[in-house]
Design a protein around this motif. Sequence first.
Motif, PDB file in Angstrom:
ATOM      1  N   GLU A   1      74.794  29.038  60.724  1.00 54.15           N
ATOM      2  CA  GLU A   1      74.874  28.396  62.041  1.00 54.15           C
ATOM      3  C   GLU A   1      73.552  28.595  62.784  1.00 54.15           C
ATOM      4  O   GLU A   1      72.952  29.664  62.756  1.00 54.15           O
ATOM      5  CB  GLU A   1      76.034  29.003  62.837  1.00 54.15           C
ATOM      6  CG  GLU A   1      76.175  28.479  64.253  1.00 54.15           C
ATOM      7  CD  GLU A   1      76.747  27.078  64.333  1.00 54.15           C
ATOM      8  OE1 GLU A   1      77.080  26.642  65.441  1.00 54.15           O
ATOM      9  OE2 GLU A   1      76.870  26.408  63.291  1.00 54.15           O
TER      10      GLU A   1
ATOM     11  N   ASP B   1      70.942  32.836  68.208  1.00 49.10           N
ATOM     12  CA  ASP B   1      72.314  32.837  67.702  1.00 49.10           C
ATOM     13  C   ASP B   1      72.393  32.428  66.237  1.00 49.10           C
ATOM     14  O   ASP B   1      73.462  32.029  65.749  1.00 49.10           O
ATOM     15  CB  ASP B   1      73.185  31.901  68.547  1.00 49.10           C
ATOM     16  CG  ASP B   1      73.308  32.374  69.984  1.00 49.10           C
ATOM     17  OD1 ASP B   1      73.386  33.603  70.186  1.00 49.10           O
ATOM     18  OD2 ASP B   1      73.306  31.531  70.891  1.00 49.10           O
ATOM     19  N   TYR B   2      71.277  32.530  65.523  1.00 47.80           N
ATOM     20  CA  TYR B   2      71.303  32.232  64.085  1.00 47.80           C
ATOM     21  C   TYR B   2      72.203  33.226  63.359  1.00 47.80           C
ATOM     22  O   TYR B   2      72.119  34.432  63.572  1.00 47.80           O
ATOM     23  CB  TYR B   2      69.887  32.302  63.519  1.00 47.80           C
ATOM     24  CG  TYR B   2      69.833  32.303  62.009  1.00 47.80           C
ATOM     25  CD1 TYR B   2      70.360  31.234  61.275  1.00 47.80           C
ATOM     26  CD2 TYR B   2      69.243  33.357  61.310  1.00 47.80           C
ATOM     27  CE1 TYR B   2      70.320  31.239  59.888  1.00 47.80           C
ATOM     28  CE2 TYR B   2      69.182  33.366  59.934  1.00 47.80           C
ATOM     29  CZ  TYR B   2      69.721  32.301  59.225  1.00 47.80           C
ATOM     30  OH  TYR B   2      69.673  32.314  57.855  1.00 47.80           O
ATOM     31  N   ASN B   3      73.062  32.704  62.480  1.00 44.07           N
ATOM     32  CA  ASN B   3      73.962  33.532  61.676  1.00 44.07           C
ATOM     33  C   ASN B   3      73.551  33.411  60.217  1.00 44.07           C
ATOM     34  O   ASN B   3      73.676  32.346  59.614  1.00 44.07           O
ATOM     35  CB  ASN B   3      75.412  33.073  61.876  1.00 44.07           C
ATOM     36  CG  ASN B   3      76.410  33.993  61.209  1.00 44.07           C
ATOM     37  OD1 ASN B   3      76.242  34.391  60.067  1.00 44.07           O
ATOM     38  ND2 ASN B   3      77.474  34.326  61.928  1.00 44.07           N
ATOM     39  N   HIS B   4      73.045  34.496  59.667  1.00 47.17           N
ATOM     40  CA  HIS B   4      72.491  34.470  58.308  1.00 47.17           C
ATOM     41  C   HIS B   4      73.572  34.304  57.242  1.00 47.17           C
ATOM     42  O   HIS B   4      73.267  33.981  56.098  1.00 47.17           O
ATOM     43  CB  HIS B   4      71.702  35.756  58.054  1.00 47.17           C
ATOM     44  CG  HIS B   4      70.785  35.686  56.883  1.00 47.17           C
ATOM     45  ND1 HIS B   4      69.870  34.665  56.702  1.00 47.17           N
ATOM     46  CD2 HIS B   4      70.640  36.506  55.811  1.00 47.17           C
ATOM     47  CE1 HIS B   4      69.196  34.866  55.583  1.00 47.17           C
ATOM     48  NE2 HIS B   4      69.651  35.971  55.015  1.00 47.17           N
ATOM     49  N   GLU B   5      74.842  34.512  57.604  1.00 48.76           N
ATOM     50  CA  GLU B   5      75.919  34.351  56.633  1.00 48.76           C
ATOM     51  C   GLU B   5      76.487  32.933  56.648  1.00 48.76           C
ATOM     52  O   GLU B   5      76.732  32.350  55.599  1.00 48.76           O
ATOM     53  CB  GLU B   5      77.024  35.371  56.895  1.00 48.76           C
ATOM     54  CG  GLU B   5      76.581  36.816  56.646  1.00 48.76           C
ATOM     55  CD  GLU B   5      77.723  37.791  56.801  1.00 48.76           C
ATOM     56  OE1 GLU B   5      78.825  37.368  57.226  1.00 48.76           O
ATOM     57  OE2 GLU B   5      77.515  38.982  56.497  1.00 48.76           O
ATOM     58  N   THR B   6      76.699  32.372  57.833  1.00 53.81           N
ATOM     59  CA  THR B   6      77.283  31.040  57.921  1.00 53.81           C
ATOM     60  C   THR B   6      76.237  29.941  58.038  1.00 53.81           C
ATOM     61  O   THR B   6      76.573  28.764  57.924  1.00 53.81           O
ATOM     62  CB  THR B   6      78.214  30.940  59.138  1.00 53.81           C
ATOM     63  OG1 THR B   6      77.429  31.075  60.335  1.00 53.81           O
ATOM     64  CG2 THR B   6      79.269  32.046  59.101  1.00 53.81           C
TER      65      THR B   6
END
Length: 251
Positions: free
Chosen positions: A108, A101-106
């Motif tokens: 998280e 669930d890694y978010n490259h933009e935020t």
Amino acid sequence: MFKFVVLAALVASAVAVPASFNSKISHAQEADIVNYNYLVSIQYLGAHECGGTIIGDRWVLTAAHCTHDFDHATLAVHAGVTNLNEVGQKREVAYVFQHPDYNHETMENDITLLELFDPLTPGNNVGPAVLPAADSSPAVDSVATISGWGADQEGGWASEDFQVLEVKIVDDATCQKHNPAITPNSFCANAHRGGPCHGDFGGPLVNDKRELLGIISWSRGCEHPEYDAVYTNVGTHVKFIQDTMAASYPD
């Protein structure tokens, strides 16, 4: 280096972070690897890219943005050295387990687990940090230590000798004033006299019990101590770490 320029732009657009997205510890002290032997250099094509933390003889934790879109064959771990020119122990990476669930933009869930082909040899210069309790978070105002080979000033080169700096955990309300994207999966800390810079990302935030409380995720620049640096909360990711380690071994 170019990777972090792109990452800076992405984070700036997502959470209003200025483009000076740096990582080495400024205003810090040089140290000896014997006292911080969990610290490793994550290398991309033979050059230092990020910090990492040993948590087992085949396992290293780092930030997901440090390995995002990189093939495992381009990565290696360099352990047991104070100076990056020393021989130490170098190990090839067998698998890259980026948080699903890694978010490259935020940013998280900015956490990746690296599995090595060959185990590290434990000794005075090489040893694991300890995982914190599952679903835990660092105590507000507690003090921990960050370490890494990053630049000692904004725009500088990565250092040959790693440095360490004590930081204090910041409460969520204060953290969110400048970092509204903060969730329970991350937290802030501040030294009020420098902080992580380019080359430090992915490295450890460890307390005096050798517990790995956080992973250096991002900051607004190492010469802006008025802003808190952001760390991945390892406690909320313990299940991901343990499940991954239990399920996989190199062929």
